[in-house]
Design a protein around this motif. Structure first.
Motif, mmCIF file in Angstrom:
data_model
loop_
_atom_site.group_PDB
_atom_site.id
_atom_site.type_symbol
_atom_site.label_atom_id
_atom_site.label_comp_id
_atom_site.label_asym_id
_atom_site.label_seq_id
_atom_site.Cartn_x
_atom_site.Cartn_y
_atom_site.Cartn_z
ATOM 1 N N GLY A 112 2.333 -17.824 8.416
ATOM 2 C CA GLY A 112 2.179 -16.653 9.270
ATOM 3 C C GLY A 112 2.179 -15.362 8.477
ATOM 4 O O GLY A 112 1.393 -14.446 8.747
ATOM 5 N N ALA A 113 3.061 -15.270 7.473
ATOM 6 C CA ALA A 113 3.111 -14.074 6.641
ATOM 7 C C ALA A 113 1.817 -13.904 5.851
ATOM 8 O O ALA A 113 1.282 -12.796 5.729
ATOM 9 C CB ALA A 113 4.303 -14.145 5.696
ATOM 10 N N GLY A 114 1.287 -15.012 5.337
ATOM 11 C CA GLY A 114 0.034 -14.955 4.581
ATOM 12 C C GLY A 114 -1.143 -14.563 5.444
ATOM 13 O O GLY A 114 -2.069 -13.880 4.987
ATOM 14 N N ALA A 115 -1.119 -14.976 6.720
ATOM 15 C CA ALA A 115 -2.221 -14.664 7.631
ATOM 16 C C ALA A 115 -2.302 -13.181 7.939
ATOM 17 O O ALA A 115 -3.354 -12.679 8.352
ATOM 18 C CB ALA A 115 -2.074 -15.462 8.929
ATOM 19 N N LEU A 116 -1.209 -12.457 7.725
ATOM 20 C CA LEU A 116 -1.213 -11.019 7.976
ATOM 21 C C LEU A 116 -2.042 -10.264 6.946
ATOM 22 O O LEU A 116 -2.476 -9.145 7.198
ATOM 23 C CB LEU A 116 0.221 -10.475 7.969
ATOM 24 N N GLY A 117 -2.235 -10.872 5.786
ATOM 25 C CA GLY A 117 -3.031 -10.229 4.742
ATOM 26 C C GLY A 117 -2.255 -9.141 4.035
ATOM 27 O O GLY A 117 -1.907 -9.258 2.861
ATOM 28 N N GLY A 118 -1.939 -8.087 4.731
ATOM 29 C CA GLY A 118 -1.237 -6.957 4.121
ATOM 30 C C GLY A 118 0.268 -7.022 4.292
ATOM 31 O O GLY A 118 0.928 -5.981 4.286
ATOM 32 N N PHE A 119 0.827 -8.226 4.472
ATOM 33 C CA PHE A 119 2.273 -8.382 4.678
ATOM 34 C C PHE A 119 3.027 -7.836 3.478
ATOM 35 O O PHE A 119 2.848 -8.289 2.347
ATOM 36 C CB PHE A 119 2.595 -9.860 4.896
ATOM 37 N N ASP A 120 3.866 -6.847 3.710
ATOM 38 C CA ASP A 120 4.589 -6.173 2.629
ATOM 39 C C ASP A 120 5.987 -5.803 3.120
ATOM 40 O O ASP A 120 6.261 -4.647 3.447
ATOM 41 C CB ASP A 120 3.815 -4.929 2.197
ATOM 42 N N PRO A 121 6.899 -6.778 3.192
ATOM 43 C CA PRO A 121 8.220 -6.526 3.780
ATOM 44 C C PRO A 121 9.076 -5.538 3.002
ATOM 45 O O PRO A 121 10.044 -5.003 3.544
ATOM 46 C CB PRO A 121 8.861 -7.919 3.786
ATOM 47 N N PHE A 122 8.741 -5.276 1.739
ATOM 48 C CA PHE A 122 9.571 -4.383 0.927
ATOM 49 C C PHE A 122 8.946 -3.013 0.714
ATOM 50 O O PHE A 122 9.476 -2.188 -0.019
ATOM 51 C CB PHE A 122 9.878 -5.036 -0.421
ATOM 52 N N GLY A 123 7.789 -2.759 1.308
ATOM 53 C CA GLY A 123 7.168 -1.448 1.212
ATOM 54 C C GLY A 123 6.629 -1.086 -0.156
ATOM 55 O O GLY A 123 6.452 0.097 -0.468
ATOM 56 N N VAL A 124 6.332 -2.085 -0.981
ATOM 57 C CA VAL A 124 5.882 -1.827 -2.353
ATOM 58 C C VAL A 124 4.443 -1.310 -2.388
ATOM 59 O O VAL A 124 4.110 -0.405 -3.173
ATOM 60 C CB VAL A 124 6.008 -3.112 -3.198
ATOM 61 N N LYS A 125 3.593 -1.859 -1.525
ATOM 62 C CA LYS A 125 2.172 -1.488 -1.569
ATOM 63 C C LYS A 125 1.960 -0.010 -1.255
ATOM 64 O O LYS A 125 1.132 0.650 -1.884
ATOM 65 C CB LYS A 125 1.381 -2.364 -0.600
ATOM 66 N N ASN A 126 2.695 0.506 -0.285
ATOM 67 C CA ASN A 126 2.552 1.925 0.058
ATOM 68 C C ASN A 126 2.941 2.827 -1.101
ATOM 69 O O ASN A 126 2.303 3.857 -1.361
ATOM 70 C CB ASN A 126 3.409 2.260 1.278
ATOM 71 N N ILE A 127 4.005 2.441 -1.810
ATOM 72 C CA ILE A 127 4.456 3.253 -2.951
ATOM 73 C C ILE A 127 3.428 3.212 -4.075
ATOM 74 O O ILE A 127 3.101 4.246 -4.687
ATOM 75 C CB ILE A 127 5.828 2.751 -3.449
ATOM 76 N N LYS A 128 2.878 2.024 -4.355
ATOM 77 C CA LYS A 128 1.862 1.909 -5.410
ATOM 78 C C LYS A 128 0.634 2.747 -5.083
ATOM 79 O O LYS A 128 0.098 3.448 -5.955
ATOM 80 C CB LYS A 128 1.466 0.445 -5.591
ATOM 81 N N SER A 129 0.206 2.693 -3.818
ATOM 82 C CA SER A 129 -0.961 3.485 -3.408
ATOM 83 C C SER A 129 -0.678 4.970 -3.550
ATOM 84 O O SER A 129 -1.535 5.744 -4.002
ATOM 85 C CB SER A 129 -1.332 3.159 -1.960
#
Length: 223
Positions: A112-129
């Motif tokens: 289920g988490a993988g199906a979300l695609g952008g699953f990022d429970p720790f908020g790392v992707k937003n910080i990198k962007s």
């Protein structure tokens, strides 16, 4: 999160004995759960988020949320009081069967988490962007994988993980009941946010796909 998984499998860590009587232990455990519920659900509300984002960049909010949730959860795990009352304990093949179901549901959770695609429970992707000078990507409304069966497969799996334990002490029964109730209430509240975010697309999705239980389970449970 790793500690929480171990807690679900093995039960209380029994790291701190507060010396309470049986009723005191249960009341204390309920209090710990309520603290986590208020923190976790409260910080998800848009009103709280909008106020917090006045203090720091919104790109860091998910990471702060994950850190505070992790600290609160550790607080719960360390202080949780185990009851002396054992309701049941499975042995032999039944015990191993329950363990097998637990880890099977765990695989379903990861699906289920993988199906979300952008699953990022720790908020790392937003910080990198943010550090790269890019705007955070908003995930489109896409239905695939377990989301074709239920609208909240991660919540469904979490409820099953909570209950798939080969033994049940009184404190664990209290834990299972109040955490199941919280997950269901959380799913209902989240539905409002999703309708607001995706509008008619999500309303149509609600009509076609059940919230937590697959349609074939619902049909079998009907008289």
């Amino acid at each position: 999160m790793a500690g929480f998984v171990v807690f679900l499998i093995l039960g209380s860590f029994q790291m701190v004995d507060c010396g309470f009587a049986e009723s005191g232990r249960l009341a204390f455990d309920i209090g710990l759960s309520l603290i986590f519920f208020i923190q976790h659900s409260g910080m998800m509300r848009k009103t709280f988020q909008s106020k917090a984002e006045k203090l720091f960049s919104p790109e860091y909010y998910n990471a702060v949320y994950a850190i505070v949730s992790g600290i609160t959860l550790i607080f719960l795990l360390v202080l949780w009081q185990q009851s002396d009352v054992l309701i049941y304990s499975a042995n032999g093949l039944i015990r191993w069967g329950i363990r097998f179901l637990f880890f099977s549901v765990g695989i379903g959770f990861m699906w289920g988490a993988g199906a979300l695609g952008g699953f990022d429970p720790f908020g790392v992707k937003n910080i990198k962007s943010h550090l790269r000078g890019k705007s955070s990507r908003v995930n489109p409304f896409i239905i695939k994988g377990p989301y074709l069966l239920v609208r909240h497969p991660l919540y469904s799996c979490m409820i099953l993980l909570v209950w798939f334990c080969p033994y049940l002490t009184l404190d664990r029964l209290v834990f299972n009941i109040i955490w199941t109730a919280w997950i269901v209430i959380g799913a209902i509240l989240e539905e409002r946010d999703l309708v607001e975010a995706f509008g008619e697309d999500y309303r149509n999705y609600q009509k076609k796909v059940p919230m937590l239980m697959p349609r074939w389970v619902l049909k079998r449970s009907q008289p």
